[in-house]
Design a protein around this motif. Sequence first.
Motif, short mmCIF file in Angstrom:
data_model
loop_
_atom_site.label_atom_id
_atom_site.label_comp_id
_atom_site.label_asym_id
_atom_site.label_seq_id
_atom_site.Cartn_x
_atom_site.Cartn_y
_atom_site.Cartn_z
N VAL A 103 -1.49 -10.29 -4.37
CA VAL A 103 -1.61 -10.83 -3.00
C VAL A 103 -0.38 -10.44 -2.18
O VAL A 103 -0.47 -10.08 -1.02
N HIS A 104 0.78 -10.51 -2.81
CA HIS A 104 2.03 -10.19 -2.11
C HIS A 104 2.81 -9.14 -2.90
O HIS A 104 3.22 -9.40 -4.03
N VAL A 105 2.98 -7.98 -2.29
CA VAL A 105 3.81 -6.93 -2.90
C VAL A 105 5.14 -6.87 -2.14
O VAL A 105 5.15 -6.80 -0.91
N GLY A 133 -6.35 -3.34 1.38
CA GLY A 133 -6.65 -4.77 1.40
C GLY A 133 -5.61 -5.66 0.74
O GLY A 133 -5.94 -6.73 0.21
N ILE A 134 -4.35 -5.25 0.78
CA ILE A 134 -3.29 -6.15 0.32
C ILE A 134 -2.93 -7.08 1.48
O ILE A 134 -2.62 -6.60 2.57
N PRO A 135 -3.00 -8.38 1.29
CA PRO A 135 -2.81 -9.27 2.45
C PRO A 135 -1.36 -9.50 2.87
O PRO A 135 -1.10 -9.78 4.03
N TYR A 136 -0.42 -9.39 1.93
CA TYR A 136 1.00 -9.61 2.27
C TYR A 136 1.85 -8.50 1.66
O TYR A 136 1.78 -8.26 0.45
N GLN A 196 -5.07 -9.53 9.01
CA GLN A 196 -5.51 -8.61 7.96
C GLN A 196 -4.37 -8.32 6.97
O GLN A 196 -4.54 -8.42 5.76
N LEU A 197 -3.23 -7.95 7.50
CA LEU A 197 -2.03 -7.71 6.69
C LEU A 197 -0.86 -8.41 7.37
O LEU A 197 -0.63 -8.23 8.56
#
Length: 246
Positions: A20-22, A62-65, A136-137
């Motif tokens: 979710v968060h990279v 589609g990574i949100p954070y 989205q991001l």
Amino acid sequence: MAIFGGKKETETQLPENLPVHVGFIMDGNGRWAKKRGLPRSLGHVEGGKTFKKIMQYCKDIGIPYASFYVFSTENWKRPKAEIDGILGIMREYLDEVQQHLGDGVRAVFIGDKSVYPDDIREKMIKLENDTAHHRQLTVLLACNYGGRDEIARSAREIAKLVQNGELSPEDITEQTVADHLYTADFPDVDLVIRPSGELRLSNYLIWQCAYAEYYFTNVLWPDFTPQELDKALIDYASRGRRFGGV
Ligand code: IPE
Ligand code: IPE
Ligand code: MG
């Protein structure tokens, strides 16, 4: 296995359990420049280009954070010329970033903005306000950010609440501390990616990385590509995250 939609740049099949968060520790700009006999500042220019590419790719898959370590509270130790160069790049970047971000990207600065020259700080605040409704991001930009500084600030804010009689010490929980961090509204880091061969966190999101997975590569940040990110995501998906359980 599923392929995520959008303008995906690579053909790699990505796993379904993406983080979710990279968190990206954008390291190695200086060495990238040195290897080519160029001034360090040009390494930072190149690193800025990689940042744009990787941010766009995070959005596409589609990574949100996604958070990016731009400048640490310790980086002020660097020579004035290098710091001025970085501030110059930030200034230019802040002018054109909004059109580049496009729809759907929310920008949030984490760190102490108060030290920046007025024009840069105003541009940061404007960018945050202009993109606040995008979901989205979410891109967290760590500028003049230090994990220890952030925790000390949280402690000071909580101490004030106690001093004013609004909170009793027995009611201070992990959540109270988290609620007073710059990242109060955002999820913990799932995956930290550090290029450049250094195997350390360098004071990056130390509270939020308590249960993060780590991916290190010798590639220098200006050479980091969506394909490198794919490798990290595939590696991440194969890990067993237990959070202390069994
Ligand atoms: C990261 O690259 C950028 C900042 C810390 C601002 P470096 O400038 O640390 O690059 P190296 O580690 O010297 O190669
Ligand atoms: C961490 O890199 C900070 C950023 C990437 C902005 P550094 O290059 O400052 O970290 P150290 O000094 O190698 O630990
Ligand atoms: Mg470095």
